[in-house]
Design a protein around this motif. Structure first.
Motif, PDB file in Angstrom:
ATOM      1  N   ARG A   1      28.027  30.295  49.705  1.00 32.21           N
ATOM      2  CA  ARG A   1      28.626  31.555  49.253  1.00 32.21           C
ATOM      3  C   ARG A   1      28.214  32.709  50.157  1.00 32.21           C
ATOM      4  NH1 ARG A   1      27.398  35.930  46.076  1.00 32.21           N
ATOM      5  NH2 ARG A   1      29.128  36.809  44.834  1.00 32.21           N
TER       6      ARG A   1
ATOM      7  N   ASP B   1      42.025  31.004  47.173  1.00 30.55           N
ATOM      8  CA  ASP B   1      41.643  29.788  46.463  1.00 30.55           C
ATOM      9  C   ASP B   1      40.274  29.277  46.922  1.00 30.55           C
ATOM     10  OD1 ASP B   1      43.971  29.665  44.942  1.00 30.55           O
ATOM     11  OD2 ASP B   1      45.060  28.637  46.524  1.00 30.55           O
TER      12      ASP B   1
ATOM     13  N   GLU C   1      37.512  31.719  45.523  1.00 28.41           N
ATOM     14  CA  GLU C   1      37.325  31.583  44.086  1.00 28.41           C
ATOM     15  C   GLU C   1      36.633  30.266  43.738  1.00 28.41           C
ATOM     16  OE1 GLU C   1      41.115  32.148  42.258  1.00 28.41           O
ATOM     17  OE2 GLU C   1      40.987  34.359  42.355  1.00 28.41           O
TER      18      GLU C   1
ATOM     19  N   ASN D   1      32.939  31.017  44.688  1.00 24.72           N
ATOM     20  CA  ASN D   1      32.341  32.092  43.914  1.00 24.72           C
ATOM     21  C   ASN D   1      32.179  31.696  42.443  1.00 24.72           C
ATOM     22  OD1 ASN D   1      31.333  34.839  43.943  1.00 24.72           O
ATOM     23  ND2 ASN D   1      33.116  35.362  42.701  1.00 24.72           N
ATOM     24  N   ASP D   2      33.197  31.075  41.866  1.00 23.94           N
ATOM     25  CA  ASP D   2      33.102  30.636  40.475  1.00 23.94           C
ATOM     26  C   ASP D   2      32.011  29.579  40.304  1.00 23.94           C
ATOM     27  OD1 ASP D   2      35.168  32.343  39.975  1.00 23.94           O
ATOM     28  OD2 ASP D   2      36.690  30.796  39.700  1.00 23.94           O
ATOM     29  N   SER D   3      31.891  28.688  41.295  1.00 25.64           N
ATOM     30  CA  SER D   3      30.852  27.662  41.229  1.00 25.64           C
ATOM     31  C   SER D   3      29.464  28.285  41.241  1.00 25.64           C
ATOM     32  CB  SER D   3      30.993  26.688  42.411  1.00 25.64           C
ATOM     33  OG  SER D   3      32.234  26.027  42.384  1.00 25.64           O
ATOM     34  N   TRP D   4      29.260  29.244  42.134  1.00 26.39           N
ATOM     35  CA  TRP D   4      27.955  29.887  42.235  1.00 26.39           C
ATOM     36  C   TRP D   4      27.626  30.672  40.969  1.00 26.39           C
ATOM     37  CZ3 TRP D   4      23.329  29.860  43.491  1.00 26.39           C
ATOM     38  CH2 TRP D   4      22.543  31.016  43.505  1.00 26.39           C
ATOM     39  N   ASN D   5      28.591  31.391  40.421  1.00 23.36           N
ATOM     40  CA  ASN D   5      28.349  32.154  39.195  1.00 23.36           C
ATOM     41  C   ASN D   5      27.956  31.241  38.041  1.00 23.36           C
ATOM     42  OD1 ASN D   5      28.814  34.721  40.249  1.00 23.36           O
ATOM     43  ND2 ASN D   5      31.028  34.583  39.908  1.00 23.36           N
ATOM     44  N   HIS D   6      28.539  30.060  38.008  1.00 21.19           N
ATOM     45  CA  HIS D   6      28.168  29.100  36.971  1.00 21.19           C
ATOM     46  C   HIS D   6      26.761  28.553  37.216  1.00 21.19           C
ATOM     47  CE1 HIS D   6      28.681  25.846  34.012  1.00 21.19           C
ATOM     48  NE2 HIS D   6      28.122  25.050  34.919  1.00 21.19           N
TER      49      HIS D   6
ATOM     50  N   ARG E   1      33.776  20.503  41.906  1.00 21.76           N
ATOM     51  CA  ARG E   1      33.844  21.823  42.545  1.00 21.76           C
ATOM     52  C   ARG E   1      33.931  21.703  44.058  1.00 21.76           C
ATOM     53  NH1 ARG E   1      35.791  25.208  39.179  1.00 21.76           N
ATOM     54  NH2 ARG E   1      35.227  26.793  40.727  1.00 21.76           N
TER      55      ARG E   1
END
Length: 312
Positions: free
Chosen positions: A93, A106, A109, A112-117, A141
């Motif tokens: 990231r 795409d 996201e 970024n979504d993976s890292w936030n999780h 992911r």
């Protein structure tokens, strides 16, 4: 394209691919450790996984014995392990943010979504029966990111450096996986334990069903070694990965006016060796020596890419 951008894209892809490879290895090792525990050899599975991940030296500086708890923590959460799953996603990231405009929506996201999780992940997410679900999520992911890169990026220089990083990391992982298990592929008497181990190796690269399609016969050491080294049909095979590396490097060189360096020569030689190699010759040479050479030359290609395109 600026060398700094190429560097970020290259390592973004390598770290993402590495996270998926670690998850695959953990999934197989946890299953095999449960089987080996009945034979009193559980530690050997965790030790093999650490060696394949390339993080065994760092592990033993912090932990005394490789067991489920210590190895899982090292390969998932430990910030001192740059090849751990959380560390890989964080590094990926960070590189992605530096080249945000070179990525598609795409791709960004997916990362970024993976890292936030992951950064809000509870430590008990990898305990007991929850571990397979977590590892499956990581693989999904990584597949999502790879699919986004494949389906949404222009086939230009940024895409080539992303693809180059993915293929080089994949080749290194397959060679390391085979090398730590090379004794399984020594021709001789086979037993039930060997057969289960062979299945585990194939599952590590999602190739068990592919083996059945290609050979349509029961598992054998020679066939598995041939499949994972020389058969180009399978995306994680050494021959397929290094063919992609060589072709991608050539395309980058042509795009930059035909400039070629040592990394192109080394990659071309490796592509030819794997394309025209024969498994009987490799086994006669010694599988361990052959795979050690593959790991070394893959590292040399990576260093050559860095010297020629990043730090020139």
């Amino acid at each position: 394209m600026l060398s700094r951008t190429a560097d970020n894209l290259f390592w973004l892809a390598r770290y993402t691919e590495r996270a998926g490879n670690v998850a695959r290895g953990l999934g197989v090792a946890s299953r095999m450790a449960a089987i080996s525990a009945r034979l009193g050899n559980e530690v050997a599975e965790w030790r093999s996984l650490l060696t394949a991940s390339g993080g065994d030296t760092g592990f033993y500086r912090k932990y005394e014995t490789p067991n489920a708890e210590s190895v899982i923590h090292w390969l998932v959460f430990d910030p001192d392990n740059s090849s751990g799953i959380l560390s890989c996603f964080e590094a990926a990231r960070r590189n992605a943010r530096a080249v945000r405009t070179a990525l598609t929506v795409d791709m960004w996201e997916a990362l970024n979504d993976s890292w936030n999780h992951l950064r809000n992940l509870s430590p008990d997410a990898t305990e007991g029966e929850q571990l397979p679900n977590f590892l499956g999520w990581v693989q999904e992911r990584v597949t999502l990111f790879n699919g986004a890169a494949h389906d949404t990026m222009l086939r230009n220089e940024p895409w080539r450096f992303v693809h180059l990083g993915t293929m080089l990391e994949r080749a290194d992982n397959t060679a390391r996986l085979l090398d730590v298990k090379h004794e399984l592929f020594t021709l001789g008497e086979e037993g039930a334990v060997d057969y289960v181990q062979w299945q585990a190796v194939l599952r590590s690269v999602s190739a068990l069903r592919s083996y059945q399609w290609v050979y349509r016969e029961r598992l054998s050491a020679r066939r598995i070694a041939e499949l994972l080294i020389l058969r180009p049909e399978l995306p994680r095979v050494l021959a397929a990965c290094h063919a992609e590396v060589a072709d991608t490097l050539e395309a980058i060189g042509i795009g930059q006016g035909g400039r070629m360096g040592e990394c192109h020569r080394l990659s071309g030689l490796l592509k030819a060796q794997l394309r025209y190699g024969r498994i009987d010759d490799i086994l006669a040479e010694g599988l361990h020596d052959f795979l050690t050479g593959m790991i070394t030359r893959t590292a040399e290609i990576g260093a050559g890419i860095d010297a020629f395109y990043i730090k020139h």
